[in-house]
Design a protein around this motif. Structure first.
Motif, PDB file in Angstrom:
ATOM      1  N   TYR A   1       0.869  -1.185   0.000  1.00 22.50           N
ATOM      2  CA  TYR A   1       0.000   0.000   0.000  1.00 22.50           C
ATOM      3  C   TYR A   1       0.904   1.233   0.000  1.00 22.50           C
ATOM      4  O   TYR A   1       1.790   1.362   0.855  1.00 22.50           O
ATOM      5  CB  TYR A   1      -0.888  -0.003   1.236  1.00 22.50           C
ATOM      6  CG  TYR A   1      -1.687   1.265   1.437  1.00 22.50           C
ATOM      7  CD1 TYR A   1      -2.917   1.458   0.807  1.00 22.50           C
ATOM      8  CD2 TYR A   1      -1.214   2.279   2.274  1.00 22.50           C
ATOM      9  CE1 TYR A   1      -3.638   2.620   1.005  1.00 22.50           C
ATOM     10  CE2 TYR A   1      -1.929   3.440   2.463  1.00 22.50           C
ATOM     11  CZ  TYR A   1      -3.147   3.606   1.826  1.00 22.50           C
ATOM     12  OH  TYR A   1      -3.858   4.772   2.029  1.00 22.50           O
TER      13      TYR A   1
ATOM     14  N   ARG B   1       1.164   5.448  -0.091  1.00 20.31           N
ATOM     15  CA  ARG B   1       0.445   6.700   0.212  1.00 20.31           C
ATOM     16  C   ARG B   1       1.362   7.888  -0.094  1.00 20.31           C
ATOM     17  O   ARG B   1       2.452   7.981   0.470  1.00 20.31           O
ATOM     18  CB  ARG B   1       0.007   6.723   1.666  1.00 20.31           C
ATOM     19  CG  ARG B   1      -0.891   7.906   1.992  1.00 20.31           C
ATOM     20  CD  ARG B   1      -1.270   7.891   3.447  1.00 20.31           C
ATOM     21  NE  ARG B   1      -2.267   8.902   3.755  1.00 20.31           N
ATOM     22  CZ  ARG B   1      -2.645   9.256   4.979  1.00 20.31           C
ATOM     23  NH1 ARG B   1      -2.082   8.651   6.031  1.00 20.31           N
ATOM     24  NH2 ARG B   1      -3.568  10.169   5.164  1.00 20.31           N
ATOM     25  N   HIS B   2       0.901   8.771  -0.996  1.00 16.40           N
ATOM     26  CA  HIS B   2       1.671   9.929  -1.424  1.00 16.40           C
ATOM     27  C   HIS B   2       1.015  11.179  -0.838  1.00 16.40           C
ATOM     28  O   HIS B   2      -0.151  11.479  -1.118  1.00 16.40           O
ATOM     29  CB  HIS B   2       1.692  10.013  -2.963  1.00 16.40           C
ATOM     30  CG  HIS B   2       2.372  11.209  -3.479  1.00 16.40           C
ATOM     31  ND1 HIS B   2       2.081  11.774  -4.730  1.00 16.40           N
ATOM     32  CD2 HIS B   2       3.344  12.010  -2.946  1.00 16.40           C
ATOM     33  CE1 HIS B   2       2.825  12.825  -4.914  1.00 16.40           C
ATOM     34  NE2 HIS B   2       3.610  13.012  -3.838  1.00 16.40           N
TER      35      HIS B   2
ATOM     36  N   PRO C   1      -3.178  13.810   1.127  1.00 17.13           N
ATOM     37  CA  PRO C   1      -2.943  12.657   0.240  1.00 17.13           C
ATOM     38  C   PRO C   1      -3.244  12.995  -1.215  1.00 17.13           C
ATOM     39  O   PRO C   1      -4.264  13.607  -1.536  1.00 17.13           O
ATOM     40  CB  PRO C   1      -3.927  11.621   0.765  1.00 17.13           C
ATOM     41  CG  PRO C   1      -4.979  12.393   1.471  1.00 17.13           C
ATOM     42  CD  PRO C   1      -4.336  13.630   2.027  1.00 17.13           C
TER      43      PRO C   1
ATOM     44  N   HIS D   1      -1.902  10.515  -3.865  1.00 18.82           N
ATOM     45  CA  HIS D   1      -2.090   9.161  -4.381  1.00 18.82           C
ATOM     46  C   HIS D   1      -2.018   8.180  -3.202  1.00 18.82           C
ATOM     47  O   HIS D   1      -1.167   8.311  -2.322  1.00 18.82           O
ATOM     48  CB  HIS D   1      -0.994   8.796  -5.403  1.00 18.82           C
ATOM     49  CG  HIS D   1      -0.927   9.722  -6.578  1.00 18.82           C
ATOM     50  ND1 HIS D   1      -0.079  10.832  -6.656  1.00 18.82           N
ATOM     51  CD2 HIS D   1      -1.620   9.726  -7.755  1.00 18.82           C
ATOM     52  CE1 HIS D   1      -0.236  11.442  -7.787  1.00 18.82           C
ATOM     53  NE2 HIS D   1      -1.176  10.792  -8.493  1.00 18.82           N
ATOM     54  N   GLU D   2      -2.900   7.223  -3.200  1.00 16.86           N
ATOM     55  CA  GLU D   2      -2.826   6.149  -2.194  1.00 16.86           C
ATOM     56  C   GLU D   2      -3.599   4.925  -2.707  1.00 16.86           C
ATOM     57  O   GLU D   2      -4.556   5.046  -3.460  1.00 16.86           O
ATOM     58  CB  GLU D   2      -3.399   6.611  -0.849  1.00 16.86           C
ATOM     59  CG  GLU D   2      -4.828   7.001  -0.865  1.00 16.86           C
ATOM     60  CD  GLU D   2      -5.302   7.425   0.531  1.00 16.86           C
ATOM     61  OE1 GLU D   2      -4.689   6.999   1.529  1.00 16.86           O
ATOM     62  OE2 GLU D   2      -6.286   8.184   0.609  1.00 16.86           O
TER      63      GLU D   2
ATOM     64  N   ILE E   1       6.198   9.989   0.879  1.00 18.04           N
ATOM     65  CA  ILE E   1       5.615   8.719   0.422  1.00 18.04           C
ATOM     66  C   ILE E   1       5.837   7.646   1.494  1.00 18.04           C
ATOM     67  O   ILE E   1       6.939   7.506   2.028  1.00 18.04           O
ATOM     68  CB  ILE E   1       6.231   8.270  -0.911  1.00 18.04           C
ATOM     69  CG1 ILE E   1       6.021   9.369  -1.989  1.00 18.04           C
ATOM     70  CG2 ILE E   1       5.652   6.933  -1.371  1.00 18.04           C
ATOM     71  CD1 ILE E   1       6.696   9.070  -3.299  1.00 18.04           C
TER      72      ILE E   1
ATOM     73  N   GLU F   1       5.158   3.439   2.280  1.00 14.01           N
ATOM     74  CA  GLU F   1       4.879   2.135   1.671  1.00 14.01           C
ATOM     75  C   GLU F   1       4.636   1.106   2.784  1.00 14.01           C
ATOM     76  O   GLU F   1       5.531   0.832   3.596  1.00 14.01           O
ATOM     77  CB  GLU F   1       6.036   1.693   0.784  1.00 14.01           C
ATOM     78  CG  GLU F   1       5.773   0.395   0.041  1.00 14.01           C
ATOM     79  CD  GLU F   1       6.969  -0.041  -0.783  1.00 14.01           C
ATOM     80  OE1 GLU F   1       6.789  -0.809  -1.740  1.00 14.01           O
ATOM     81  OE2 GLU F   1       8.101   0.370  -0.446  1.00 14.01           O
TER      82      GLU F   1
ATOM     83  N   ALA G   1      -3.433   2.477   5.990  1.00 14.14           N
ATOM     84  CA  ALA G   1      -3.445   3.928   6.220  1.00 14.14           C
ATOM     85  C   ALA G   1      -3.274   4.239   7.688  1.00 14.14           C
ATOM     86  O   ALA G   1      -2.527   5.157   8.074  1.00 14.14           O
ATOM     87  CB  ALA G   1      -4.752   4.515   5.683  1.00 14.14           C
TER      88      ALA G   1
END
Length: 335
Positions: free
Chosen positions: A20, A22-23, A29, A31-32, A47, A49, A85
């Protein structure tokens, strides 16, 4: 680890299907998700991961039982980050935007959390069990205690970690204690082996005795048969002798009868021959009775001459001739 490609002033990240990503840009956020791919600027991007696959955590720790014996517990905990998350907010899963590697060691933190929590529940349970109970029923009991304890752990729930399964491979005491505990079982096994050996030997002796008794019984039976054979042979010999004696007796009687009959026949023949001779003599005498004495004298002289030895020369005087004739003419003496 994410695949990051470098371009001037830009970077491209390509995630994996089990991670997963998450940007965040300026705390928000952008991108995720799982398996995402995007371009980003390394100077303004944050970011994270988070792996979302099932992971195995091997555990090996020591515990003390109620009777103050040290045991080693070997177990495995399978976990999964169910809420990545939430985990990204509680633990540092940030990666380097240039290399894609984690800046810290978040999985080590997760392993430490799980290990300490599992050890706590296992130690608590082992402290209330005796050594023998911990060895025999300990794996199942510790597995259930650790699984229930981790499932109810609030910190794991707040971190978004879910326990998939717990396996306890072994609960073993120290080597010396284990050998001491194995001694009674080994002795029992050895006793069973000795008992089996003794029973096998006893069975062999019993079979040998049965074979010897069978051989002796065969010898006795053979001796009895030989005795009956000797008795039968003696009986047959006696019967044969009796039969031979009876046959000899019959033969003797037959011979005696034959001899008696032969004697009777011979006596009868002799009687008949004597009677015939007597009749012949009587007839002969009857012939001589009425004959002239001079003729008789001549016959007597003839007979005498036939019986005398050969005479070369004979001189007869009147006296000798007269005496001889007188003797022939005289009466005969009857026997």
């Amino acid at each position: 680890m994410a695949d990051v490609q470098r371009r001037p002033l830009l970077r491209h990240l390509r995630g994996a299907p089990t991670t997963y990503v998450r940007h965040l840009r300026r705390g928000k956020p952008v991108h995720e998700g799982v398996g995402v791919s995007f371009w980003f600027r390394p100077l303004s991007a944050v970011i994270s991961e988070v792996p979302v696959d099932d992971r195995e955590l091997p555990l090996l720790f020591h515990a003390r039982t109620a009777d103050y014996q040290d045991v080693s517990v070997q177990a495995t905990v399978t976990y999964r980050i169910e809420e990545p998350a939430l985990a990204a907010r509680r633990l540092d899963f940030a990666i380097n935007p240039d290399t894609g590697a984690w800046r810290s060691a978040p999985l080590d933190q997760v392993a430490t959390l799980l290990t300490e929590s599992a050890q706590q529940h296992a130690l608590t349970l082992a402290a209330g069990m005796a050594l023998r109970d911990a060895i025999t029923a300990g794996p199942v009991a510790i597995r259930d205690a650790v699984a229930d304890g981790l499932a109810d752990d609030a910190r794991l729930a707040d971190t978004g970690i879910t326990i998939v399964g717990v396996r306890v491979v072994a609960v073993r005491p120290e080597a010396e204690v284990e050998r001491a505990l194995q001694t009674p079982a080994r002795e029992e096994v050895q006793q069973e082996a000795d008992r089996a050996t003794y029973e096998r030997r006893a069975l062999a002796v019993e079979r040998e005795r049965a074979i010897a008794e069978n051989e002796m019984q065969n010898q006795i039976e053979l001796a009895q048969r030989e005795e009956r054979l000797v008795e039968r042979r003696g009986h047959n010999a006696r019967r044969r002798a009796e039969e031979d004696a009876a046959a000899a007796w019959v033969a003797a009687q037959a011979a005696a009868e034959r001899d008696k009959l032969a004697a009777s026949v011979q006596a009868a023949n002799r009687r008949e021959l004597g009677a015939a001779e007597a009749e012949a003599n009587a007839a002969h005498l009857d012939v001589y009775r009425d004959m002239d004495p001079a003729i008789l004298l001549a016959l007597a002289a003839e007979t005498l001459a036939g019986r005398l030895p050969e005479i070369g020369q004979l001189n007869l005087t009147p006296d000798v001739l007269q005496g001889a004739l007188a003797a022939l003419a005289g009466p005969r003496e009857r026997a």
